[in-house]
Design an enzyme around this catalytic site. Structure first.
Site, PDB file in Angstrom:
ATOM      1  N   GLU A 279       0.724  -1.388  -0.215  1.00  0.00           N
ATOM      2  CA  GLU A 279      -0.208  -0.366  -0.027  1.00  0.00           C
ATOM      3  C   GLU A 279       0.786   1.406   0.433  1.00  0.00           C
ATOM      4  OE1 GLU A 279      -2.862  -0.787   3.132  1.00  0.00           O
ATOM      5  OE2 GLU A 279      -4.484  -1.589   1.903  1.00  0.00           O
TER       6      GLU A 279
ATOM      7  N   GLU B 126      -5.194  -8.162  -1.196  1.00  0.00           N
ATOM      8  CA  GLU B 126      -6.525  -8.033   0.139  1.00  0.00           C
ATOM      9  C   GLU B 126      -7.467  -7.849  -0.298  1.00  0.00           C
ATOM     10  OE1 GLU B 126      -4.375  -5.636   2.970  1.00  0.00           O
ATOM     11  OE2 GLU B 126      -2.651  -6.254   2.992  1.00  0.00           O
TER      12      GLU B 126
HETATM   13  C1  BG6 Z   1      -4.381  -2.319   4.562  1.00  0.00           C
HETATM   14  C2  BG6 Z   1      -3.055  -3.654   5.185  1.00  0.00           C
HETATM   15  O1  BG6 Z   1      -4.684  -1.881   5.063  1.00  0.00           O
HETATM   16  O2  BG6 Z   1      -5.618  -2.864   5.182  1.00  0.00           O
HETATM   17  C3  BG6 Z   1      -3.558  -4.207   6.191  1.00  0.00           C
HETATM   18  O3  BG6 Z   1      -2.415  -3.457   3.859  1.00  0.00           O
HETATM   19  C4  BG6 Z   1      -4.052  -4.027   7.301  1.00  0.00           C
HETATM   20  O4  BG6 Z   1      -2.089  -4.432   7.479  1.00  0.00           O
HETATM   21  C5  BG6 Z   1      -5.896  -3.789   6.265  1.00  0.00           C
HETATM   22  O5  BG6 Z   1      -4.380  -4.808   8.184  1.00  0.00           O
HETATM   23  C6  BG6 Z   1      -6.866  -4.117   7.366  1.00  0.00           C
HETATM   24  O6  BG6 Z   1      -6.310  -3.178   8.122  1.00  0.00           O
HETATM   25  P1  BG6 Z   1      -7.390  -3.042   9.288  1.00  0.00           P
HETATM   26  O7  BG6 Z   1      -7.475  -1.338   9.787  1.00  0.00           O
HETATM   27  O8  BG6 Z   1      -8.293  -3.806   9.423  1.00  0.00           O
HETATM   28  O9  BG6 Z   1      -6.708  -4.092   9.992  1.00  0.00           O
END
Ligand code: BG6
Length: 489
Positions: free
Chosen positions: A197, A387
């Site tokens: 990211e 993701e």
């Molecule tokens: C992304 C990241 O921003 O979102 C992860 O690459 C992160 O590291 C994921 O965990 C979800 O966000 P959060 O705040 O729910 O953990």
């Protein structure tokens, strides 16, 4: 409905959010190790000792007071220290991934496990061996690793004593770290991502209103430039080590829509895409700054230190694939916003056509198709969704079962939209769901914001047995993978 043969189904995590073992095996500390737990309402803090020896805490991104140094303090819980202890449970966890039929597992390498301070000339052998063991374990089950080299965890020493990514020297330190990864794990890893990211640095400056100063932008764009060059150098070295390496960028993919048909909103939306999404993707995938970059810099009086050699590196170090995270869409408007959404990582106007997660994230599967189609059209590179997932409260029933049909439904809708994008010609090669095993939330530091197919008995205060169990979604995803996406019931 089916997916291309060889489609890389799997799950994703990051070292600092699952690994634990923060001070074991010769590992040095990272910023996350001095970061407290928070919640959707309570921010996370970074703790320190000030110049007079007094303990203190500050918000993330705020500078350390003069003369202070980061420190782990009594009376605070640091969830990333232990996380879900993948460090000691990796064999058990990988066996569970294999049981689901994973074709790939996305994970990251903790920089400070290989280079405890970041400045050493030689890597920490114990750290190198830890990841080798993990990769060997994955190989046992034919699970292809997808490795993020940097996932939010610069060694604390580099942050504190070298000025972090604003210092050009970080390029050299990162390149040394990346080179170690490429050479040590040659033959065990094929897929690499240089920075997780990467676009957050600038995108999040904008998300929380107009508080960012020109100096904030100057620093953010310079940091990004250093990371672009570091990434481009790493790509060239990776290809020299092994021409078969597939090395990708990783962008936080938030689909933006104009809130109204007012031409001002339409323009704001276009400019939002440029600044938040295309700025980084263009440099990493095309090898040069887009024409709009100058406009973005001028908006905030930004003057970057870019050398001729940097430009050559950017051109030579373009990525082989474009990967991104996708959780939500957002609305862009120049009008006053009456109905606001706010959660961690999100702020802005509420989209009345969508529903929102308990953490305020817009649930928008069609936004994923939109993003895939826009990006493929722009770069024509293989894409991966690395993701995608739903952070939710899970309830453990008396018999230990966890009925997370909300998560199943979330994934089902997103997979349907991915499939449509493929039918429309998009070359999507893989899908790794976020937090395939419960982990520490990056934004809030919570455990209760659960993403996994695998439940981990650990709570926000650091209490729990660390026992793993299968949620309903575990069995469902297993079926999805076994049918190559045909069976989503
Ligand atoms: C992304 C990241 O921003 O979102 C992860 O690459 C992160 O590291 C994921 O965990 C979800 O966000 P959060 O705040 O729910 O953990």
């Amino acid at each position: 409905m089916s997916f291309p043969s060889g489609f890389l189904w799997g799950g994703a995590t990051a070292a600092n959010q699952v690994e634990g073992g923060w001070n074991e095996g010769g590992r040095g500390p990272a910023l996350t190790d001095v970061t407290t737990g928070g919640s959707v309402k309570e921010p996370r803090y970074e703790t320190y000792i000030d110049k007079d020896g007094k303990p203190g805490k500050k918000l993330q991104k705020q500078p350390l007071p003069d003369g202070a140094h980061y420190a782990v303090l009594d009376g605070y819980h640091y969830p990333n220290h232990e996380a879900v202890d993948f460090y000691h449970h990796y064999k058990e966890d990988i066996a569970l991934f294999a049981e689901m039929g994973f074709k790939t597992y996305r994970m990251s390498i903790s920089w400070s496990r290989l280079y405890p301070k970041g400045i050493e000339k030689e890597p920490n052998k114990e750290g190198v061996e830890f990841y080798r063991n993990v990769f060997m374990e994955l190989k046992k089950y034919n699970i292809e690793p997808l490795v993020t080299i940097w996932h939010f965890d610069t060694p604390l020493y580099l942050e504190e004593h070298e000025g972090g990514w604003l210092n050009r020297d970080l390029i050299e330190y990162y390149v040394r770290f990346a080179t170690t990864c490429f050479t040590e794990y040659n033959g065990l890893v094929k897929y690499w991502l240089t920075f997780n990211e990467i676009n957050n640095t600038v995108m999040f400056l904008d998300m929380f209103g107009n508080k960012a100063t020109d100096e904030d932008y100057q620093n953010a764009y310079q940091i990004l430039h250093h990371q672009f060059v570091a990434s481009a150098k790493a790509v060239q070295i990776g290809h020299a080590v092994n021409p078969d390496y597939m090395i990708g960028c990783m962008i936080c993919g938030i689909t933006r829509y104009p809130a109204t048909c007012d031409p001002n909103d339409i323009l704001a939306n276009r400019y939002g895409w440029e600044k938040g999404i295309f700025y980084c993707g263009d440099v990493q995938a095309k090898g040069y700054y887009g024409t709009y970059a100058k406009r973005l810099w001028d908006e905030h009086n930004v003057h970057l230190n870019i050398t001729e050699e940097d430009l050559v590196d950017l051109e030579r170090g373009t990525v082989d694939m474009y990967t991104f995270s996708y959780y939500m869409s957002s609305l862009e408007t120049t009008h006053e916003v009456k109905d606001k959404v706010s959660g961690n990582f999100v702020a802005g106007a509420r989209n009345e056509y969508l529903t929102y997660s308990d953490w305020g994230w817009a649930l928008d599967p069609k936004g994923l198709r939109y993003y895939l189609e826009v990006i493929y059209d722009r770069y024509e590179l293989p894409l991966m969704v690395v993701e995608n997932g739903l952070g939710a409260y899970d309830k453990v029933e008396e018999d230990g079962s966890i009925h997370d049909e909300y998560r199943i439904d979330y994934y089902r809708q997103h997979i349907i939209e991915m499939n449509k994008a493929i039918e429309h010609g998009v070359d999507l090669i893989g899908y790794t769901t976020w937090g395939c095993i419960d982990l520490v939330s990056a934004g809030t530091g919570e455990m209760r914001k659960r993403y996994g197919f695998i439940y981990v008995d650990m709570d926000d205060e650091g209490k729990g047995s660390m026992a793993r169990s299968r949620k309903d979604s575990f069995y469902w995803y297993k079926k999805v993978i076994a049918s190559n996406g045909a069976d989503l019931d």
